[in-house]
Enzyme design. Structure first.
Site, PDB file in Angstrom:
ATOM      1  N   ARG A  96       0.836  -1.204   0.000  1.00 31.67           N
ATOM      2  CA  ARG A  96       0.000   0.000   0.000  1.00 31.67           C
ATOM      3  C   ARG A  96       0.880   1.266   0.000  1.00 31.67           C
ATOM      4  O   ARG A  96       0.461   2.311  -0.495  1.00 31.67           O
ATOM      5  CB  ARG A  96      -0.899   0.028   1.239  1.00 31.67           C
ATOM      6  CG  ARG A  96      -1.874  -1.141   1.340  1.00 31.67           C
ATOM      7  CD  ARG A  96      -2.715  -1.021   2.589  1.00 31.67           C
ATOM      8  NE  ARG A  96      -3.570  -2.192   2.795  1.00 31.67           N
ATOM      9  CZ  ARG A  96      -4.589  -2.206   3.652  1.00 31.67           C
ATOM     10  NH1 ARG A  96      -4.879  -1.137   4.365  1.00 31.67           N
ATOM     11  NH2 ARG A  96      -5.317  -3.284   3.806  1.00 31.67           N
ATOM     12  N   GLU A 167     -10.952  -1.853  -5.147  1.00 30.26           N
ATOM     13  CA  GLU A 167     -11.504  -0.916  -4.154  1.00 30.26           C
ATOM     14  C   GLU A 167     -10.683   0.372  -4.111  1.00 30.26           C
ATOM     15  O   GLU A 167      -9.509   0.397  -4.464  1.00 30.26           O
ATOM     16  CB  GLU A 167     -11.462  -1.573  -2.766  1.00 30.26           C
ATOM     17  CG  GLU A 167     -12.131  -0.748  -1.676  1.00 30.26           C
ATOM     18  CD  GLU A 167     -11.923  -1.313  -0.268  1.00 30.26           C
ATOM     19  OE1 GLU A 167     -10.873  -1.916  -0.006  1.00 30.26           O
ATOM     20  OE2 GLU A 167     -12.839  -1.133   0.554  1.00 30.26           O
TER      21      GLU A 167
HETATM   22  C1  8ZB Z   1     -10.125  -0.387   6.492  1.00 29.93           C
HETATM   23  C2  8ZB Z   1     -10.129  -1.858   6.756  1.00 29.93           C
HETATM   24  C3  8ZB Z   1      -9.977  -2.190   8.228  1.00 29.93           C
HETATM   25  C4  8ZB Z   1     -10.435  -3.617   8.452  1.00 29.93           C
HETATM   26  O1  8ZB Z   1      -9.660  -4.495   7.643  1.00 29.93           O
HETATM   27  C5  8ZB Z   1      -9.387  -5.651   8.387  1.00 29.93           C
HETATM   28  N1  8ZB Z   1      -8.160  -6.249   7.849  1.00 29.93           N
HETATM   29  C6  8ZB Z   1      -7.012  -5.610   7.582  1.00 29.93           C
HETATM   30  N2  8ZB Z   1      -6.117  -6.485   7.081  1.00 29.93           N
HETATM   31  C7  8ZB Z   1      -6.742  -7.680   7.024  1.00 29.93           C
HETATM   32  C8  8ZB Z   1      -6.367  -8.977   6.605  1.00 29.93           C
HETATM   33  N3  8ZB Z   1      -5.126  -9.208   6.138  1.00 29.93           N
HETATM   34  N4  8ZB Z   1      -7.257  -9.993   6.694  1.00 29.93           N
HETATM   35  C9  8ZB Z   1      -8.501  -9.740   7.179  1.00 29.93           C
HETATM   36  N5  8ZB Z   1      -8.942  -8.542   7.592  1.00 29.93           N
HETATM   37  C10 8ZB Z   1      -8.053  -7.535   7.510  1.00 29.93           C
HETATM   38  C11 8ZB Z   1      -9.231  -5.168   9.811  1.00 29.93           C
HETATM   39  O2  8ZB Z   1      -9.473  -6.224  10.721  1.00 29.93           O
HETATM   40  C12 8ZB Z   1     -10.306  -4.115   9.880  1.00 29.93           C
HETATM   41  O3  8ZB Z   1     -11.525  -4.741  10.239  1.00 29.93           O
END
Ligand code: 8ZB
Length: 474
Positions: A96, A167
């Site tokens: 990112r 996205e």
């Molecule tokens: C803006 C996004 C935040 C959300 O994005 C989830 N999140 C981030 N990285 C991963 C990942 N590698 N696998 C599953 N969920 C993921 C976080 O928990 C939070 O809810």
């Protein structure tokens, strides 16, 4: 100065060549080579087809791990045990930040040990072939989920790699995500991403684009989120995108969330060109979660009930381990099933709730006012208007880290938990709108026997993780 104009083919080719030279895996990421791969995919893997033909809300988690074999295993599990309708691939933080060297090191470490040295899938390092192997190894269509201000190489590689949904956007992945990113530059970067999606679309591969609706994920007033969704949708449509999913993050008051989702769809269809197919996505609560997993499931359930009433096209689910961070595959799948249970039970009921219509009217009036300010600031040019509206604060996002936004507006919940503005900053709202917000916050002040103040904002930020909706004084 950036302008809302479609990139010329020469302009696209020049940028494309430079972008694909940023990392060795970019060399193989060409549209010409990719079209045949996309054409070979079955309709069940065409993201826009599956999403736009659905008759009930589709469920999609977030999920990303470093290794290709483990990402395949994870997505297969979420399909089979989580009953996910749509699949994600969440990209790691180094990628990112365009730190592909650090992502490579992290991937190598992960391959040598058991511990995941990355917090997501380093798609640029895996390259076109790695992405294609992933796409071919699971049943459902997959979306690239990330948070990348400069997502140009990531888009080139993943779209060539067979992903058909991407996205993000120039505002929604700048203002909440980065401090220094100049908004005009980010808009130019995303004009490349959207033009690439447009070229695939014109070559018969409909690429779905999903601006990131939750923004900072903390008490974002619905009209601000919806206005930004429509601005990003307009910019994408100029570049040839024809499948757009506008997003909105749950705030937790059911009346306001249902009203916001209805306003999102209505205004999205009104403002975006007829040739664009508009869908909506509802993100289950994006703020702080309770550490207790049973309570966390309650938050997830409320989101699912809201979705059953408002019926967005897609729901991004959360897990009961949200407080801890990236969930285990079991917890991620559980969040999907909790959502599914509430949806399936609630969708067969007629739930009429008082107040939705008037709340939707207010949200739509506020959103139109913000959009008019963008159009005026840009003298009709949406790109220029967005940059200038953020400069003056006519458009703004609460708690935004970006220097491109004033971050001068402050939200607080009113007496039944709807998000209002306590401090408007320089937002383009008329006095009547401001009086409505002030009156509703005053009613909370009376209930709590304290004056409307910043303390309400601070109390509200942690309220849900502390088990409540409104941050009442203890
Ligand atoms: C803006 C996004 C935040 C959300 O994005 C989830 N999140 C981030 N990285 C991963 C990942 N590698 N696998 C599953 N969920 C993921 C976080 O928990 C939070 O809810």
């Amino acid at each position: 100065m950036v302008r809302d104009e479609q990139l010329s083919s020469d302009g696209l080719a020049t940028i494309d060549e430079a972008v694909r030279a940023e990392w060795p895996t970019g060399e193989a990421a060409t549209v010409d080579d990719a079209i045949a791969f996309h054409e070979g995919l079955p309709p069940s893997k065409e993201f826009a087809t599956v999403l736009e033909s659905a008759t009930e809300p589709l469920l999609q988690p977030r999920a990303g791990v470093a290794r290709l074999d483990e990402q395949i295993e994870l997505l297969t599990y979420l399909e089979e045990t989580g009953e996910a309708d749509l699949l994600p691939t969440t990209i790691d933080s180094y990628t990112r930040d365009n730190e592909y060297g650090k992502a490579r090191t992290g991937l190598e470490k992960t391959r040598e040990s058991d511990a995941d040295a990355l917090n997501g899938f380093p798609a640029v390092n895996h390259g076109v072939d790695g992405c294609r192997t992933l796409v071919e190894s699971v049943d459902g269509p997959i979306e690239v989920r990330h948070g990348t201000p400069d997502a140009r190489l990531l888009a080139a590689v993943t779209l060539a790699g067979g992903f058909q949904s991407f996205e993000g956007g120039p505002i929604s992945y700048n203002i909440p995500y980065t401090k220094r990113g100049d908004l005009a530059t980010t808009i130019e970067h995303w004009q490349y991403v959207d033009r690439l999606a447009g070229v695939y679309t014109e070559r018969g591969v409909r690429i779905n684009r999903e601006p990131f609706g939750p923004l900072t994920g903390t008490l974002v007033p619905p009209s601000i989120a919806i206005a930004i969704m429509i601005v990003e949708g307009l910019l994408a449509a100029t570049q040839g995108v024809r499948s757009l999913t506008l997003g909105y993050g749950q705030v937790g008051n059911v009346v306001q969330d249902v009203a916001a989702l209805r306003a999102l769809r209505a205004l999205g269809e009104e403002y975006l060109p007829n040739e664009v197919c508009v869908t909506t996505v509802f993100h289950e609560w994006m703020g702080g979660f309770p550490p207790d997993e049973a309570r966390a499931n309650g938050v997830i359930g409320l989101g699912a009930l809201t979705a059953a009433i408002a019926r967005p096209d897609k729901v991004i689910t959360k897990s009961p381990q949200e407080f801890q961070g990236v969930p285990t595959k079991e917890a991620n799948a559980a969040g999907l099933r909790t959502t599914r249970q509430l949806l399936d039970m609630a969708m067969e009921q007629r739930l009429d709730i008082d107040g939705v219509e008037s709340e939707q009217d207010l949200i739509e009036r506020e959103t139109r006012s913000l959009l008019e300010a963008v159009f005026e600031h840009g003298e009709g040019d949406v790109a220029r208007g967005a940059v200038r509206a953020f400069e003056t604060g006519a458009l703004d996002v609460p708690f935004a880290p970006s220097e491109s936004a004033k971050g001068a507006c402050l939200p607080a919940r009113d007496d039944d938990g709807r998000v209002r503005l306590f401090d408007f900053g320089d937002l383009a709202f008329d006095d009547e709108i401001k009086e409505i917000h002030a009156a509703r916050l005053e009613r909370r002040a009376e209930t709590e026997d304290r004056s409307t103040s910043f303390h309400m904002v601070a109390d509200d930020v942690d309220a849900i993780s502390n088990g409540r909706l409104i941050g009442r004084p203890s």
